[in-house]
Design an enzyme around this catalytic site. Sequence first.
Site, PDB file in Angstrom:
ATOM      1  CG  HIS A  74      53.864  36.421  14.612  1.00 24.71           C
ATOM      2  ND1 HIS A  74      52.936  36.794  13.680  1.00 24.71           N
ATOM      3  CD2 HIS A  74      54.602  37.530  14.867  1.00 24.71           C
ATOM      4  CE1 HIS A  74      53.098  38.080  13.374  1.00 24.71           C
ATOM      5  NE2 HIS A  74      54.103  38.543  14.079  1.00 24.71           N
TER       6      HIS A  74
HETATM    7  C1  BDR Z   1      57.752  35.465  12.502  1.00 29.34           C
HETATM    8  O1  BDR Z   1      58.947  36.204  12.261  1.00 29.34           O
HETATM    9  C2  BDR Z   1      59.651  36.409  13.447  1.00 29.34           C
HETATM   10  O2  BDR Z   1      60.015  37.745  13.542  1.00 29.34           O
HETATM   11  C3  BDR Z   1      58.763  35.948  14.584  1.00 29.34           C
HETATM   12  O3  BDR Z   1      59.531  35.357  15.612  1.00 29.34           O
HETATM   13  C4  BDR Z   1      57.864  34.946  13.932  1.00 29.34           C
HETATM   14  O4  BDR Z   1      58.455  33.661  13.922  1.00 29.34           O
HETATM   15  C5  BDR Z   1      56.561  36.372  12.243  1.00 29.34           C
HETATM   16  O5  BDR Z   1      56.575  36.825  10.937  1.00 29.34           O
END
Ligand code: BDR
Length: 307
Positions: free
Chosen positions: A236
């Site tokens: 992500h």
């Molecule tokens: C986001 O949530 C966190 O768990 C990850 O680091 C990312 O920033 C994804 O939904």
Amino acid sequence: MPRPIILDCDPGTDDALALFLALASPELDVLAVTVAGGNVGLDRTLANALALVALTGSSVPVFAGADRPILGAFKSETRVHGDDGLGGVVLPPGGDPAPGVAADTIRAILRAAPEPVTLVGIAPITNFALALMTEPHLIDNVSEIVLMSGAWGEGNATPAAEFNALSDPEALAVLLASGARIVFATLELTAQALATPAHLAAWRASGTGRCLTAACDIQGSVPLSRRLGGTGAPLHDPCAVAWLLRPDLFTTRPAAVSMDLGPGPGRGRTVIDRWGRTGVPPHALVLETLDSAGFFGLMQERLNRLP
Ligand code: BDR
Ligand code: CA
């Protein structure tokens, strides 16, 4: 001239790779790393950020920030990131945090900045919201805000909401009302950055640096995403950084975005008006498609620049 940025993070496995990508990239001048509680508690995210920065050899200052959202209770995401936030991968401890707190530092940097600064948020963005709520005029010194946040469809933390957006929806609403252009790397975009075991094997075969190895170990600890078919785990947060480096890898769409701040099952949902149905003028830019091969090539090339 490198582009000045402040990187707000909650490492976090994918945050680790985003930090590496930013610190490996000469196009960016990382003025500060600010840290929030998120994937795990602030004590761990701060220690992780310090260790990751030290591993790169960078001397960028790391500041502790919010340990909870503006409203509501703190909730972690240890199923994905492990109890320590880095999937059990142990790194040499980093140095000390810089003196001061994140929101004060963000304001001080914006006040003194000779040119507008880009805010990159890959965590619950409480720190940015606290900074801008107390001196809203500083938005004039923000060039844009780039977030890994939200979804135009289904969430990952709840059926309606993505984790960062859900973790502090009021903070996101503050940013949306700030007047800045906000760029969203949503779940639909980051699904196209699906790191498979084959990607990680290719990275490992490409070098022997300690950061490359740590990146592969950390990402290798992440469970394959059931939501995305069980073949990989999405990177992500590096998508938000990659946008600053290689916008040509993305297609985009302007859209108006609002937040569901209600107490019900929709809380934290980013309502993204991709088709202009509300009549509200677009004030955000939604990243829609990613050249996946280009993205993984960029990651590999940059990870190999680090020690
Ligand atoms: C986001 O949530 C966190 O768990 C990850 O680091 C990312 O920033 C994804 O939904
Ligand atoms: Ca994150």
